[in-house]
Design an enzyme around this catalytic site. Structure first.
Site, PDB file in Angstrom:
ATOM      1  N   LYS A   1       0.820  -1.328  -0.071  1.00 17.40           N
ATOM      2  CA  LYS A   1       0.362   0.202  -0.195  1.00 17.40           C
ATOM      3  C   LYS A   1       0.784   0.892   0.127  1.00 17.40           C
ATOM      4  O   LYS A   1       0.954   2.378  -0.033  1.00 17.40           O
ATOM      5  CB  LYS A   1      -0.879  -0.256   1.011  1.00 17.40           C
ATOM      6  CG  LYS A   1      -1.396   1.239   1.367  1.00 17.40           C
ATOM      7  CD  LYS A   1      -2.597   1.772   2.610  1.00 17.40           C
ATOM      8  CE  LYS A   1      -2.156   1.830   3.543  1.00 17.40           C
ATOM      9  NZ  LYS A   1      -1.067   3.308   3.966  1.00 17.40           N
ATOM     10  N   ASN A   2       2.089   1.530   0.528  1.00 18.98           N
ATOM     11  CA  ASN A   2       3.267   2.155   1.050  1.00 18.98           C
ATOM     12  C   ASN A   2       3.521   2.756  -0.263  1.00 18.98           C
ATOM     13  O   ASN A   2       3.994   4.235  -0.629  1.00 18.98           O
ATOM     14  CB  ASN A   2       3.784   2.483   2.272  1.00 18.98           C
ATOM     15  CG  ASN A   2       2.662   2.599   3.610  1.00 18.98           C
ATOM     16  OD1 ASN A   2       1.743   3.118   3.477  1.00 18.98           O
ATOM     17  ND2 ASN A   2       3.279   2.419   4.509  1.00 18.98           N
TER      18      ASN A   2
ATOM     19  N   ARG B   1      -8.538  -0.046   4.511  1.00 22.35           N
ATOM     20  CA  ARG B   1      -7.373   0.720   4.025  1.00 22.35           C
ATOM     21  C   ARG B   1      -6.157   0.474   3.771  1.00 22.35           C
ATOM     22  O   ARG B   1      -5.866   0.522   2.676  1.00 22.35           O
ATOM     23  CB  ARG B   1      -7.483   1.930   4.993  1.00 22.35           C
ATOM     24  CG  ARG B   1      -8.136   2.971   5.113  1.00 22.35           C
ATOM     25  CD  ARG B   1      -7.797   4.124   6.237  1.00 22.35           C
ATOM     26  NE  ARG B   1      -6.826   4.351   5.789  1.00 22.35           N
ATOM     27  CZ  ARG B   1      -5.362   4.697   5.866  1.00 22.35           C
ATOM     28  NH1 ARG B   1      -6.015   4.706   7.555  1.00 22.35           N
ATOM     29  NH2 ARG B   1      -4.651   5.442   5.665  1.00 22.35           N
TER      30      ARG B   1
ATOM     31  N   CYS C   1      -3.981  13.464  12.151  1.00 20.02           N
ATOM     32  CA  CYS C   1      -3.852  11.988  12.228  1.00 20.02           C
ATOM     33  C   CYS C   1      -4.008  11.590  13.744  1.00 20.02           C
ATOM     34  O   CYS C   1      -3.140  12.239  14.677  1.00 20.02           O
ATOM     35  CB  CYS C   1      -2.402  11.876  11.836  1.00 20.02           C
ATOM     36  SG  CYS C   1      -2.132  10.099  12.267  1.00 20.02           S
TER      37      CYS C   1
ATOM     38  N   ARG D   1       2.320  14.839  12.624  1.00 16.24           N
ATOM     39  CA  ARG D   1       2.366  14.058  11.277  1.00 16.24           C
ATOM     40  C   ARG D   1       2.294  15.548  10.433  1.00 16.24           C
ATOM     41  O   ARG D   1       1.806  15.558   9.299  1.00 16.24           O
ATOM     42  CB  ARG D   1       2.244  13.261  10.111  1.00 16.24           C
ATOM     43  CG  ARG D   1       2.682  11.365  11.249  1.00 16.24           C
ATOM     44  CD  ARG D   1       2.368  10.798  10.893  1.00 16.24           C
ATOM     45  NE  ARG D   1       1.085  10.575   9.813  1.00 16.24           N
ATOM     46  CZ  ARG D   1       0.675   9.307   9.650  1.00 16.24           C
ATOM     47  NH1 ARG D   1       1.155   8.586   9.048  1.00 16.24           N
ATOM     48  NH2 ARG D   1      -0.668   9.092   9.128  1.00 16.24           N
TER      49      ARG D   1
ATOM     50  N   ASP E   1       4.711   0.446  12.186  1.00 15.94           N
ATOM     51  CA  ASP E   1       4.155  -0.077  11.478  1.00 15.94           C
ATOM     52  C   ASP E   1       3.596  -1.511  12.070  1.00 15.94           C
ATOM     53  O   ASP E   1       2.200  -2.384  11.586  1.00 15.94           O
ATOM     54  CB  ASP E   1       3.069  -0.112   9.907  1.00 15.94           C
ATOM     55  CG  ASP E   1       3.202   1.443   9.431  1.00 15.94           C
ATOM     56  OD1 ASP E   1       2.487   2.526  10.307  1.00 15.94           O
ATOM     57  OD2 ASP E   1       2.885   1.370   8.877  1.00 15.94           O
TER      58      ASP E   1
END
Length: 436
Positions: A22-23, A409, A126, A131, A317
Site C-alpha cells: 500500500k505504502n 484501508r 492524524c 505528522r 507499523d
C-alpha cells in the site's frame, strides 16, 4: 459499519500470498501526474486507500483503468492499474478528498513540477500523531516553489519550473523524502537529498521513476541524487510486496500457532521483526519467495524488548501487532515507540481482552497473561485494528472488532486469507459507509 468476528483457538495451517505494498502503490499512483503517457502498475493491492487516491487523480485529469487477470486466483493475483494523465485539467485537491487519506497530499509536488502551480488542502490531523507536512513544504521551497498557506490550503507556484537543490532533512521522514523525489525528477539541474529515508518503498518509487526516464541514484541509502530531466514517459512497473502485511500475517501465525507459509514476498524486508520473533521462541524459515512461520501454541512465548526505528529498524507499523503477541509471553516485555507520539491507542482495547499493559510516555510494559478472553473492541487506526484481530485469534470465545473500515484501508481480503488457513473469522456487514 462492518465488523469482524473472530472465534479464537484455531491453529493456522496453509499459505498466505502477500499483496502489493500500500505504502508504495499510492506514491506510484501520484507519479502518473508527471507524464502524459500511460503508467501501468501491476501487483496493485485492492484497497480503500487506492480507491480514494484514484478518485482524486480522476478529478485532476487522470484516466484510471483497473483490470484483473481472469485466469488467476483473485486472492493471489494483484490488480493491474493503468493511469494516463494526458492533461492536468485541475490543479486543485479539495479538503473533502485529501482528508480521506493523508498520503494524497503528495500530489502537490508532481502538480507543481508538471504545471508550475497547485492548490492542495492540508491533510489535517492524524489519530496516531501530528505528522506535520512542514518538511514537505520546505523541500518544495528549496526547489524554488513559492508556498503560501491560506484557509487550510497550500498554494504552490513555480511558473518557471523547479530548480535542483541540496536538501538535508533534519530528521528522517518517509513522506517528505518521497514527496521531494516526486518533485525533483522534473526540476532543472541536480537535487541531492541528505538524511533521506531508506525504506524499500522509496527504492521502489525510484525504480519506477527511472523506468519512466528519470535519473535517480542512491534510493534506499541516506543520500539520493536526482538529475532533473525535461519530461518523463510511460512505463510498466510491478509494485513491491507489502512488508507490513507480511509481518502482520507472520505475527498472526505466531499468535494462533501452527504453520503458515507466506509467499509472493521478500523475507529480508522484515529482518528486524524476524529476529525478535525468533528471540520470542517462534520458528522463522526463509525461502526465496517468502517465509514460513511455525509455533506450537502449547509452548509459552518469551518476553522480548523492541524499539521502533526507521528502516531497516523495527517498523512502527508492526508495533501494535507485535504487542498483541507479547500479551501471551512469559515475563514482561518492553515496547518503545520512537516514531509517533500517540501510537498506543490499541492498548485499552487489548486490555478489554485481558491484556496487562502499562503505558508511560513512549514506553509500554506488557506483562504476559495466561490467556486472553474474547470481547467487543474498537479499531482506532489501521495497524491498531489488525492487532485486535491478531489477539482475537488466540482469545477464548468470540472477539468482535468494530469500525473495521480502518482495516480495509490497508489489508486486502484479510478474512479470506486467514480463513483459508483455518481461522474462524467472518465479516458482519453494517449499514452504509463510515463518516470519516
Amino acid at each position: 459499519m462492518d465488523r469482524i468476528a473472530i472465534t479464537g483457538g484455531a491453529r493456522l495451517a496453509g499459505r498466505i500470498p502477500i499483496s502489493g505494498a500500500k505504502n508504495s502503490a499510492i506514491k506510484l499512483m501520484a507519479a502518473s501526474l508527471l507524464t502524459e503517457e500511460p503508467l501501468i502498475l501491476t501487483n496493485m493491492p485492492r484497497l480503500a486507500d487506492t480507491r480514494f487516491l484514484g478518485r482524486l487523480l480522476t478529478r485532476l485529469g487522470t484516466v484510471v483503468e483497473e483490470s484483473d487477470d481472469p485466469s488467476a486466483d483473485v486472492v493471489t493475483a494483484g490488480q493491474t492499474m493503468s493511469l494516463t494523465t494526458r492533461e492536468i485539467v485541475s490543479g486543485f485537491a479539495s479538503y473533502d478528498l485529501v482528508r480521506q487519506m493523508r498520503a494524497s497530499f503528495n500530489v502537490l509536488g508532481p502538480l507543481v513540477a508538471r504545471t508550475g502551480q497547485a492548490k492542495v488542502s492540508l491533510p489535517g490531523g492524524c489519530t496516531i500523531g501530528a505528522r506535520p507536512v512542514d518538511l514537505h513544504l520546505k523541500a518544495l521551497e528549496a526547489l524554488g516553489a513559492r508556498i503560501d498557506l491560506h484557509e487550510g490550503y497550500v498554494y504552490a507556484q513555480a511558473p518557471r519550473g523547479l530548480i535542483g537543490a541540496e536538501i538535508e532533512f533534519p530528521f528522517v521522514s518517509v513522506g517528505a523524502t518521497e514527496h521531494a523525489l516526486l518533485a525533483a525528477v522534473l526540476a532543472q539541474g541536480t537535487t541531492v537529498l541528505k538524511n533521506a529515508a531508506q525504506e524499500p518503498e522509496i527504492a521502489d518509487l525510484a525504480e519506477c521513476l527511472n523506468k519512466m526516464g528519470a535519473k535517480v541514484s542512491g534510493a534506499g541509502t541516506p543520500t539520493i541524487t536526482i538529475e532533473g530531466v525535461s519530461r518523463l514517459g510511460g512505463a510498466r512497473h510491478a509494485v513491491i510486496a507489502d512488508r507490513i502485511e507480511m509481518g502482520t500475517y507472520a505475527l498472526a501465525a505466531a499468535m494462533a500457532g501452527g504453520e503458515v507459509r507466506l509467499t509472493h514476498a521478500r523475507p529480508e524486508l522484515i529482518d528486524a521483526l524476524s529476529a525478535k520473533m525468533i528471540e520470542a521462541g517462534v520458528g522463522v524459515t526463509r525461502h526465496d519467495d517468502g517465509v514460513t512461520i511455525t509455533r506450537d501454541p502449547a509452548a509459552r512465548l518469551k518476553a522480548v524488548e523492541v524499539t521502533t526505528d526507521p528502516y531497516p529498524g523495527f517498523a512502527t507499523d508492526l508495533q501494535a501487532q507485535f504487542m498483541a503477541l507479547m500479551t501471551l509471553a512469559e515475563g514482561e516485555s518492553l515496547v518503545r515507540e520512537t516514531i509517533f507520539e500517540n501510537r498506543f491507542m490499541h492498548v485499552p482495547e487489548l486490555g478489554r481482552l485481558g491484556a496487562d499493559i502499562a503505558v508511560h510516555g513512549g514506553e509500554a510494559r506488557v506483562r504476559g497473561v495466561d490467556a486472553l478472553e474474547g470481547a467487543q473492541v474498537m479499531a482506532t487506526d489501521l495497524r491498531a485494528s489488525v492487532s485486535l484481530v491478531i489477539a482475537g485469534l488466540a482469545a477464548r470465545g468470540e472477539t468482535t472488532v468494530n469500525r473495521v473500515y480502518h482495516l480495509d484501508r490497508g489489508f486486502e481480503r484479510l478474512e479470506e486469507k486467514l480463513s483459508a488457513c483455518g481461522a474462524v473469522i467472518r465479516r458482519i456487514k453494517g449499514d452504509g459507509e463510515p463518516d470519516e
